[in-house]
Design a protein around this motif. Structure first.
Motif, PDB file in Angstrom:
ATOM      1  N   THR A 261     -29.118  52.545  18.227  1.00 56.32           N
ATOM      2  CA  THR A 261     -29.486  51.724  17.069  1.00 56.32           C
ATOM      3  C   THR A 261     -30.826  52.181  16.499  1.00 56.32           C
ATOM      4  O   THR A 261     -31.002  52.251  15.278  1.00 56.32           O
ATOM      5  CB  THR A 261     -29.548  50.242  17.464  1.00 56.32           C
ATOM      6  N   SER A 294     -21.100  56.214  17.638  1.00 55.74           N
ATOM      7  CA  SER A 294     -20.939  54.968  16.884  1.00 55.74           C
ATOM      8  C   SER A 294     -19.588  54.323  17.156  1.00 55.74           C
ATOM      9  O   SER A 294     -19.487  53.111  17.402  1.00 55.74           O
ATOM     10  CB  SER A 294     -21.068  55.236  15.385  1.00 55.74           C
ATOM     11  N   LEU A 303     -22.374  47.402  17.427  1.00 56.65           N
ATOM     12  CA  LEU A 303     -22.392  47.891  16.035  1.00 56.65           C
ATOM     13  C   LEU A 303     -21.298  47.222  15.205  1.00 56.65           C
ATOM     14  O   LEU A 303     -20.548  47.872  14.479  1.00 56.65           O
ATOM     15  CB  LEU A 303     -22.216  49.416  15.986  1.00 56.65           C
ATOM     16  N   TRP A 308     -22.295  48.074   9.515  1.00 60.19           N
ATOM     17  CA  TRP A 308     -22.136  49.214  10.404  1.00 60.19           C
ATOM     18  C   TRP A 308     -20.879  50.005  10.071  1.00 60.19           C
ATOM     19  O   TRP A 308     -20.864  51.243  10.159  1.00 60.19           O
ATOM     20  CB  TRP A 308     -22.102  48.762  11.865  1.00 60.19           C
TER      21      TRP A 308
END
Length: 371
Positions: A261, A294, A303, A308
């Motif tokens: 992050t 991710s 996320l 996101w």
């Protein structure tokens, strides 16, 4: 984040076609040598005329892990799974031949006349760990079994870090002093090397102990945010190591999410990331690494939310622009060569993005065989 990329349906179709081209390139191009003393070896890239310049064990390990992932269900067809099995056997045989003697394995093996390369003045922990991991990965899902070669690789890993608290970067041949690079220093990228060791079935106890200490040390350092290197490629290796270590089921994934992050604060409005914390080129390997991380984090409950999702779509759109019509993947916009590791990273990233809305967006195999 502003979005200059297509809507999601168009984006996913573009990515599907791009991923199909990459998979075809990885299995049908000349990146694997077919004859000569290095038959089965994997090239780092193909130049603008489609020629391989050098081969090396690290990329062969990556290739084996990629093929294991394809064999585990990631291939687009039964035919490609069959091709993957044959290519895996040849790549594994090349590593076995390379490691069959007691001399230091070359970091790069050039296929034509080349100037001296400082990389061959040392044997690197990271490279050998990736080769050992690749052999182990393939052995889990194919008939290939060669514990002697893995033993030789782990023997070198033990030798490099004997007496060290954490994994050392390299063993210097003839005590040569190497240039100061992230790859020549102990650093967070060794989280991935340590995770590779911990995934092996029969690593020496002393090496396993070093790998455990390495995981604790570099995870702690990265969580502080006082990152010891500036290159996002190496930092992403570290986060990947945390994901590989527990397949996204334990404390390591929470650590990975916290660190990642912070790294993603560097993402530009167009979805891209530069090669260092301070800027520089946009590289396809960094984009693919960030997208894979991710998606795996998001698939395990991190996320979340539309913000996101948009940021991940931006990474995917930027990455797709590096895929050539023939399926080769450019390292950066200022190069015209097809880069092998970039292709492997990009294939996994785009395939995972395709399934981001599925019931199982981050399968266990994507953690185990994260290239």
């Amino acid at each position: 984040m502003s979005t200059g990329y297509p809507d999601l349906g168009v984006l996913l179709e573009e990515q599907h076609l791009a991923a199909d081209r990459i998979e075809h390139w990885l299995l049908h191009s000349d990146i694997q040598l077919t004859d000569g003393p290095d038959a089965g070896a994997i090239a780092g890239w193909l130049d603008h005329e489609g020629r391989a310049e050098f081969v090396y064990p690290e990329i062969a390990g990556y290739y084996l892990t990629t093929l294991a992932w394809l064999l585990s269900g990631g291939a687009s067809s039964v035919r490609h799974a069959t091709l993957a099995r044959g290519r895996a056997d040849r790549a594994a045989a090349w590593i076995a031949e390379l490691m069959a003697n007691s001399t230091a394995p070359p970091t790069r093996r050039y296929l034509c006349d080349a100037p001296p390369d400082w990389r061959n003045d040392a044997v690197f922990s990271f490279d050998l760990a990736m080769a050992a991991r690749g052999l182990s990965d393939v052995s889990r899902i194919s008939a290939w079994a060669d514990t002697r070669t893995i033993d030789r690789l782990t023997g070198w890993l033990n030798r490099i870090s004997t007496g060290a608290a954490i994994m050392a970067s390299h063993y210097s041949v003839d005590e040569t002093v190497l240039p100061q690079r992230w790859s020549t220093q102990a650093g967070p990228h060794h989280l991935k090397a340590a995770a590779a060791v911990l995934r092996l079935d029969d690593a020496p106890p002393s090496l396993t102990a070093i790998a455990h200490r390495t995981m604790v040390h570099w995870a702690t350092v990265m969580i502080t945010g006082d990152w010891p290197c500036r290159e996002l490629h190496a930092l992403c290796y570290g986060i990947e190591g945390l994901l590989i270590a527990d397949s996204g089921t334990g404390d390591r994934i929470d650590q990975a999410a916290y660190i990642f992050t912070g790294l993603m604060e560097l993402q530009a409005p167009d979805g891209t990331l530069t090669e260092t914390i301070d800027g520089g080129r946009v590289r396809s390997d960094v984009l693919a690494q960030a997208l894979r991380i991710s998606l795996l984090l998001r698939g395990r409950g991190h996320l979340t939310g539309r913000r996101w999702a948009d940021r991940l779509d931006g990474l995917a759109h930027a990455l797709t622009d590096f895929v050539r019509p023939d399926g080769g993947v450019l390292f950066a916009d200022d190069q015209d060569i097809a880069n092998t590791w970039c292709a492997m990273f990009a294939l996994q990233a785009l395939r995972l993005h395709e399934r981001s809305e599925s019931a199982d967006p981050a399968p266990d195999s994507a953690f185990r065989y994260l290239v």
